[in-house]
Write a protein that holds these residues in place. Structure first.
Motif, short mmCIF file in Angstrom:
data_model
loop_
_atom_site.label_atom_id
_atom_site.label_comp_id
_atom_site.label_asym_id
_atom_site.label_seq_id
_atom_site.Cartn_x
_atom_site.Cartn_y
_atom_site.Cartn_z
N GLY A 133 0.80 -1.22 0.00
CA GLY A 133 0.00 0.00 0.00
C GLY A 133 0.83 1.27 0.00
O GLY A 133 2.04 1.26 -0.24
N GLU A 134 0.17 2.35 0.28
CA GLU A 134 0.76 3.69 0.23
C GLU A 134 1.54 4.00 1.50
O GLU A 134 0.95 4.05 2.58
CB GLU A 134 -0.36 4.73 0.02
N TRP A 135 2.84 4.21 1.35
CA TRP A 135 3.67 4.48 2.52
C TRP A 135 4.29 5.89 2.51
O TRP A 135 4.90 6.29 3.49
CB TRP A 135 4.77 3.43 2.66
N ASP A 136 4.12 6.62 1.40
CA ASP A 136 4.65 7.98 1.39
C ASP A 136 3.96 8.83 2.45
O ASP A 136 4.56 9.77 2.99
CB ASP A 136 4.45 8.62 0.01
N VAL A 137 2.71 8.50 2.79
CA VAL A 137 1.99 9.25 3.82
C VAL A 137 2.67 9.10 5.18
O VAL A 137 2.56 9.98 6.04
CB VAL A 137 0.52 8.80 3.92
N ILE A 138 3.40 7.98 5.36
CA ILE A 138 4.09 7.78 6.63
C ILE A 138 5.27 8.74 6.73
O ILE A 138 5.51 9.36 7.78
CB ILE A 138 4.54 6.32 6.78
#
Length: 251
Positions: A133-138
């Motif tokens: 999934g999307e981990w750039d938000v972390i």
């Protein structure tokens, strides 16, 4: 707590007990203590007659921090783990990793196959191949000054975790950008050691354990009932299954 040097980093580790060695590699934003000591893994394995070695990955815990993303590839962290075995004079060990640590363990098996006797991939199933999934938000959440403004649930969860562990958030943001290298199905098929893939049934990060185990020549899947990504770590059924797996594959 002990330390050794590798690739310009001072890396912290613990080494307890006697018997067949088990090397533990923790997950992203965690530490050896949070991932392995506090949930009882070190005691469980030591009491079962194993020598337990657990390190703080570069950028984590009491090990050296870098803000350079290129320092955090899974290949480099896998080489740190191999260097720790060298430092301790251990030719071959059981290796268990959780989440990011499972990915590092897989790269360790690919880069240094003779050093790895068995593998336990905790908290990471087919996501090791297909992505998680999307981990750039972390990374964004880690670098945000005011955590109250974080709205993404996963970003909020990992920011809270990083704050609880008093982590270097810049180091973790660098780490998350380069530590997520995926394995191809062909690479997974080259991991020939006995391997246990264990994932919580409520884990929305890891991906299912069964398809990952099916790609491994000697893979086994285990579902950690009613546990999410965070709560799976210390689950007693997970511990029991790992002890059973290790006993079936002594060095």
């Amino acid at each position: 707590m002990q330390f050794f040097s590798h690739d310009g980093f001072e890396l912290a580790f613990v080494d307890e007990g006697e018997g067949d060695p088990v090397l533990l590699i923790h997950g992203f934003a965690s530490t050896h203590h949070v991932n392995w000591v506090a949930p009882g893994w070190v005691k469980t394995l030591r009491d079962a007659g194993y020598r337990v070695i657990a390190l703080d990955n570069r950028g984590h815990g009491r090990s050296t921090k870098s803000h350079d993303a290129q320092d955090y590839t899974p290949e480099k962290m896998a080489d740190d783990a191999a260097a720790l075995l060298d430092h301790l004079g251990i030719p071959r060990a059981h290796v268990m990793g959780y989440s990011m640590g499972a990915r590092v363990a897989a790269f360790l098996a690919l880069r240094h196959p003779d050093r790895v006797a068995t593998l336990v991939f905790g908290g990471l199933g087919i996501g090791m191949v297909e992505g998680v999934g999307e981990w750039d938000v972390i990374a964004e959440a880690l670098l945000t000054e005011d955590p109250e403004g974080i709205t993404h649930p996963r970003g909020r969860m990992f920011r809270s975790f990083a704050d609880q562990t008093k982590s270097d958030r810049q180091a973790l943001a660098a780490c998350i950008s380069t530590s997520r290298t995926l394995l191809t199905r062909g690479e997974v098929a080259r991991i020939r050691q006995p391997a246990l893939v264990a994932v919580g049934t409520k884990d929305d990060i890891a991906g299912a354990p069964e398809p990952m185990a099916a790609l491994l020549p000697q893979g086994e899947a285990f579902s950690i009932d009613r546990r999410d990504h965070m709560l799976s770590v210390g689950d007693k059924t997970f511990k029991a299954r790992v002890l059973e797996f290790l006993a079936a594959h002594p060095l």
